[in-house]
Design a protein around this motif. Sequence first.
Motif: not given
Length: 460
Positions: A222-223, A274-276, A301-302, A325-326
Motif C-alpha cells: 500500500g501507498l 490514506l491519512v487525514d 514517514q509518508a 514539508l515537501l
Amino acid sequence: MFDDTISAVATAAGEGGIGIVRISGSEAVAVASQLFHSVKGKKAADLKPFQAAYGTIVDPESEVTIDEALILVMKAPHSYTREDVVEIHCHGGMVPLRRILDLTLQSGCRLAEPGEFTKRAFLNGRLDLSQAEAVMDVIRAKTDVSLRLAVNHLAGALSQQVRAMRQELLGLIAHLEAVIDFPEEDIDELGLAETRSGVSRLRHTVDQLLSTAATGRILRDGLSTVIIGKPNVGKSSLLNALVRDERAIVTDVPGTTRDTIEEYVTVRGIPLRLVDTAGIRPTADLVERIGVERARDMTSQADLIILMLDRSLPLSNEDKEVFSLLADRTAIILINKSDLPAVWDIAAISELAKEHSVLEVSVRAGIGLDKVEDEIVRLVYSGQVETGEGAFITSVRHANTLRAVQNHLQGAQSAMDANMPIDCVVIDLRSAWETLGMISGDTVGEDIIDEIFSRFCIGK
C-alpha cells in the motif's frame, strides 16, 4: 520427507460456515482413520486420493461424536506439501475446530509451526523460495492488481527470470574456467567480447527488475498517503471523497480534525493507506497542538504527500509554511474550491511548488478528482506497465539480493576493464550466481529459511 506428522487449523480464527484442520506427513492417513467414521463404514485409509467422504469425527477414547465432517485424502507426491495430506472439513466454530485439532495431536501429530506446510512444500521441491513467499502475498493481497502480481510470482514469473540469469551466468563461468584449466589455449578476443556482452546484458536485466521494486512494494503493502494543509482547506472532504463515505467530520469550524484519521482505499488497483491530519497552524489548544505535531510526524514517514490549498482565500503564511514539508518528497499539490471565485492564480505558488504537480479541484463539487487519481497512478507506475503482468519485485529481501548481484556483476565488469586475471572475473561471476540462488532458495541458509517462514500464519 519428514519423520513427523503435523496438523493445524488451516482456516482463519472466528466463526464461519466451514473450518479446516489440515494434517501432513507419513502418518496423516493413519491419524485420520482413528478419528473419522464414514457413514458407509469406510476409514480414511480406504478412500481413493482426492475422494471426499462424509461422516463424523469421534473421540476414540470416549467415543463421543465431536462434529459432522467431510475428509479429503491426498497422497504423496500429489499434494500441497508433497506428503500424504488429509483435510478435515467441519463446521467453522472455534470449539469443534479446537477439539478436532486436539484429537489429532493426541493421535500422534505435532502442532505445525507458522508456515510449516509451505516450508515442507519448499523443502520437498514443490515450490522454490520465491514462490513460497508469494503464497503469503496471495493471502494478503489488498487489490486485484496485487493479487495478480502475487499469482504471477506463485506461478513462477520471477523464478523463471532468476533461473534464466543463473543459467547464463553458469555458461560464462564455464567458459572462463575452461580457459583457466587449459592455459595453453589463449582466450580469444571473441570469447572476451561475449563475456563482456553477457555481463552487460545481465546487468541490464537486474536493473529492469530493480526498477520495479518501488512499485511492487506499493502494490503489495500500500501507498502511505498523508493529506496536509492548514485548517478548512478540504482535507477531510478529500478523504471522504476517496473513501466514498462520510468517514471524517466536515464542518466550517477550523480545527475540526484534531487527530489523524486513517482509511484504506483502492485507487485504480493501487492500495492507499490514506491519512487525514489536523490542520497545520499555530494554536494554543493543547489537543490540537498534539494533532499538528502528529501531522508533521506522519508527513515525514509518508510515501506520498497531498498538500491542499484553498484558492478562494488569500495565501497565508500558514500555507507557505506547509510547503517546507515537501522538500525532496513525492507530493501532489491540490488547489481546492475551484468552483468558487479565485483570489490568486497558480503562478503565485509556482516557485514554492517547484517540480511537484499542481491540480485544480473542487472536492465538494466532484471536479478534478479523476485527475488526482491519474496523477497517483502516474507516480506509482512511473511509466511501467500497469497491468501487473510479469515479474515485479515486491520483497525487500529480493531487492537487496538483486542489489548485491549488481555489485558482483559490476566487479566482474571492472575486473575485465582493468585487464585483471580471469580468476578475478570468475570469482565475481560465481558470487553473482550464488547470490541469485538466494531468491530461489538454491543457495540460501537455513536461518534465512526459518526467518521467512516464521512470518507465515499457522496452518499455511
